[in-house]
Scaffold this active site. Sequence first.
Site, PDB file in Angstrom:
ATOM      1  N   THR A  13      88.427  65.743  85.936  1.00 12.89           N
ATOM      2  CA  THR A  13      88.722  64.376  85.504  1.00 12.89           C
ATOM      3  C   THR A  13      88.591  63.390  86.653  1.00 12.89           C
ATOM      4  O   THR A  13      88.259  62.226  86.452  1.00 12.89           O
ATOM      5  CB  THR A  13      90.151  64.339  84.919  1.00 12.89           C
ATOM      6  OG1 THR A  13      90.143  65.118  83.734  1.00 12.89           O
ATOM      7  CG2 THR A  13      90.608  62.940  84.587  1.00 12.89           C
ATOM      8  N   THR A  95      92.175  69.506  86.726  1.00 16.61           N
ATOM      9  CA  THR A  95      93.570  69.960  86.779  1.00 16.61           C
ATOM     10  C   THR A  95      93.826  71.222  85.953  1.00 16.61           C
ATOM     11  O   THR A  95      94.773  71.955  86.225  1.00 16.61           O
ATOM     12  CB  THR A  95      94.520  68.856  86.246  1.00 16.61           C
ATOM     13  OG1 THR A  95      94.138  68.528  84.906  1.00 16.61           O
ATOM     14  CG2 THR A  95      94.481  67.619  87.111  1.00 16.61           C
ATOM     15  N   ASP A  96      92.958  71.465  84.937  1.00 15.01           N
ATOM     16  CA  ASP A  96      93.278  72.526  83.975  1.00 15.01           C
ATOM     17  C   ASP A  96      93.381  73.916  84.591  1.00 15.01           C
ATOM     18  O   ASP A  96      94.262  74.692  84.222  1.00 15.01           O
ATOM     19  CB  ASP A  96      92.239  72.544  82.846  1.00 15.01           C
ATOM     20  CG  ASP A  96      92.409  71.371  81.890  1.00 15.01           C
ATOM     21  OD1 ASP A  96      93.473  70.735  81.918  1.00 15.01           O
ATOM     22  OD2 ASP A  96      91.481  71.096  81.114  1.00 15.01           O
TER      23      ASP A  96
HETATM   24  N1  ASP Z   1      89.824  69.079  81.589  1.00 17.35           N
HETATM   25  C1  ASP Z   1      89.915  68.449  82.897  1.00 17.35           C
HETATM   26  C2  ASP Z   1      89.536  69.484  83.931  1.00 17.35           C
HETATM   27  O1  ASP Z   1      90.318  70.370  84.156  1.00 17.35           O
HETATM   28  C3  ASP Z   1      91.286  67.957  83.091  1.00 17.35           C
HETATM   29  C4  ASP Z   1      91.541  67.276  84.411  1.00 17.35           C
HETATM   30  O2  ASP Z   1      90.823  67.410  85.378  1.00 17.35           O
HETATM   31  O3  ASP Z   1      92.588  66.597  84.499  1.00 17.35           O
HETATM   32  O4  ASP Z   1      88.482  69.419  84.507  1.00 17.35           O
END
Ligand code: ASP
Length: 318
Positions: A13, A95-96
């Site tokens: 993200t 973040t995932d």
């Molecule tokens: N779906 C995204 C990822 O993990 C979520 C994020 O980065 O906050 O790449």
Amino acid sequence: MATSIVVLGTGGTIAGTSGQAGANVGYTAAQLSVEQLLAAVPPLAAAARGSLVAEQVAQVDSKDMTHALWQRLVARCLAHLAKEDVAGLVITHGTDTLEETAWLLANVLPAAGKPVVLTCAMRPATALAPDGPQNLLDAVTVAVHPEARGVLVVAAGTIHGPREVVKVHPLRLDAFASGDGGPLGWVEGGQVRWAQARAPQPPLAPHAALAPRLGALPWPRVAIVLSHAGADGLLVDALVAGGVAGIVAGATGNGTLHESLEAALARAQGAGVAVRVASRCPEGRMLAPAQAQWVYLEGLSPVKARISLMLELMAQGA
Ligand code: ASP
């Protein structure tokens, strides 16, 4: 000697954009290059106290992280860490699965002498108030700190360790926590404040010997099965029939398992499948019983226990 911080981009993200002006959700992750991310944060140049080098290792939404990408990331980390003029690494990541990548790197990188700082964002770069630029600046601030060592995660002004860090919220900017152990420190106004007044010394990576050969070794299939009300042995029996090498049981509480699941896991273990038990509880560390039927991976979440078991099996086969 002039030193540099290398920023490795992997997507997420933090590199996401939305066609809808200012949107915080409904964006597409992994759109902007790591060079674009750096260019959007002018104070980075001063914070780096030397040169900043950018390299795009991958461009993925981290929900789609693969073992092949992990292998590539490890190889690029090894190459940069070996350079005398590289003071540390920053990795931009979704973040995932950030906590999984952090745990993998902590297990395989000989990073005791240099910091490897993962960072991320909860809002895309096109949000009204994106969190990525500040997180990137904070990550570089930690990477140049003279005491910073080993794999660290920096998000929302907080420094987490790779064993404890877990994503606990799907939307909040401060989406990560370190359980009851608490964070390792904070970045405040461009200054690092360690929780114990000094930076922790990272333990030696238990699988550092594997790191240079990760690309040549097959990644064993290791699955996670949760124990829950109404659990049975269906999944475990299917996994064994499918040729799985290992199973991590996400246990309730202090490592307890539904009796039907437990019976299936015993069958799996008897058939030569490696079984490990990790607690579903997000905080604390379970205490394994003295006479244990299983190997309990105390203090690891099921997703991190899966990585540990894969590396253990790879080391056995290597
Ligand atoms: N779906 C995204 C990822 O993990 C979520 C994020 O980065 O906050 O790449």
